[in-house]
Design a protein around this motif. Structure first.
Motif, short mmCIF file in Angstrom:
data_model
loop_
_atom_site.label_atom_id
_atom_site.label_comp_id
_atom_site.label_asym_id
_atom_site.label_seq_id
_atom_site.Cartn_x
_atom_site.Cartn_y
_atom_site.Cartn_z
N ASP A 3 0.84 -1.38 0.25
CA ASP A 3 0.15 -0.10 0.12
C ASP A 3 0.64 1.15 -0.17
O ASP A 3 1.89 0.73 0.63
N ARG A 4 0.65 2.38 -0.50
CA ARG A 4 1.66 3.60 -0.52
C ARG A 4 0.15 4.63 -0.76
O ARG A 4 -0.77 4.78 -1.47
N LEU A 5 0.95 5.56 -0.25
CA LEU A 5 -0.40 7.13 0.71
C LEU A 5 0.27 7.80 -0.92
O LEU A 5 1.78 8.59 -1.50
N GLN A 6 -0.55 9.02 -1.68
CA GLN A 6 0.38 9.48 -2.71
C GLN A 6 -0.88 10.61 -2.66
O GLN A 6 -2.16 10.74 -2.25
N ARG A 7 -0.25 12.04 -3.50
CA ARG A 7 -1.02 12.97 -2.82
C ARG A 7 -1.43 13.84 -4.37
O ARG A 7 -1.00 13.70 -4.98
N VAL A 8 -2.97 13.82 -3.92
CA VAL A 8 -4.03 14.20 -5.57
C VAL A 8 -4.03 15.50 -5.00
O VAL A 8 -5.54 15.43 -4.38
N ASN A 9 -3.76 16.69 -5.54
CA ASN A 9 -4.72 17.94 -5.83
C ASN A 9 -4.85 17.96 -4.41
O ASN A 9 -6.10 18.82 -3.46
N GLY A 10 -3.68 18.09 -3.62
CA GLY A 10 -3.88 18.42 -2.54
C GLY A 10 -4.53 17.09 -1.03
O GLY A 10 -4.77 17.69 -0.42
N THR A 11 -5.48 16.31 -1.27
CA THR A 11 -5.84 14.76 -1.25
C THR A 11 -4.99 13.52 -0.49
O THR A 11 -4.53 13.25 -1.78
N GLU A 113 -6.59 6.87 -12.86
CA GLU A 113 -6.73 7.62 -13.22
C GLU A 113 -8.01 8.67 -13.23
O GLU A 113 -7.89 9.46 -12.75
N ASP A 114 -9.26 7.16 -13.08
CA ASP A 114 -10.73 8.35 -12.95
C ASP A 114 -10.99 8.39 -11.34
O ASP A 114 -11.25 9.95 -11.33
N LEU A 115 -9.94 8.41 -10.67
CA LEU A 115 -9.73 8.28 -9.26
C LEU A 115 -9.87 10.01 -9.22
O LEU A 115 -10.14 10.67 -8.56
N TYR A 116 -8.07 9.96 -9.83
CA TYR A 116 -7.62 10.90 -9.80
C TYR A 116 -7.91 12.56 -10.54
O TYR A 116 -9.34 13.16 -10.25
N ASP A 117 -8.51 12.08 -11.70
CA ASP A 117 -9.91 13.43 -12.52
C ASP A 117 -10.50 13.58 -11.30
O ASP A 117 -11.81 14.65 -11.12
#
Length: 132
Positions: A3-11, A113-117
């Motif tokens: 599992d890994r943590l990513q930041r997407v547009n501050g989230t 990618e859909d989630l990031y969008d």
């Protein structure tokens, strides 16, 4: 893959590995919620492969129990992957997915990618300390 943590547009999004333990009830959800809390995640992305098939049979109430746990802890949850074989089995799940996707707490998406969008960031928006 871990599992890994990513930041997407501050989230902060905890991306669960596809080969982890199956989620078949509340206890399994709490394990992921605990990890998300430890990592500081706002959302959790869980691959379809991690869900027991009973999750997609609404009559079992497993989906409701798991989703309610995430809501109780104020974590968004995204089910990531192709669920067409499950939605083809009946209209109840299709209706549930459509309704969930109109909200802000639970989303069913085909790809990360859909989630990031949906989170407003397009591709992975960057990283910070402790973030892959």
């Amino acid at each position: 893959m871990a599992d890994r943590l990513q930041r997407v547009n501050g989230t902060a999004v905890l991306i669960c590995a596809p080969d982890g333990a199956k989620l078949s009830g509340e206890r399994d959800a709490l394990d992921i919620i605990g990890e998300a809390g430890y990592q500081g995640a706002d959302w959790v992305a869980i691959p379809v492969s991690r869900f027991d098939d009973d999750f997609f049979r609404l009559r079992t109430r497993i989906a409701g129990e798991i989703i309610q746990k995430f809501a109780n802890y104020r974590l968004g949850v995204a089910v990531v992957g192709d669920i067409s074989r499950h939605t083809a089995a009946g209209s109840a799940l299709r209706d549930f997915v459509r309704e969930a996707n109109q909200g802000t707490q639970v989303w069913f998406v085909s790809t990360l990618e859909d989630l990031y969008d949906r989170l407003g960031g397009g591709r992975r928006a960057g990283s910070g300390p402790g973030v892959d």
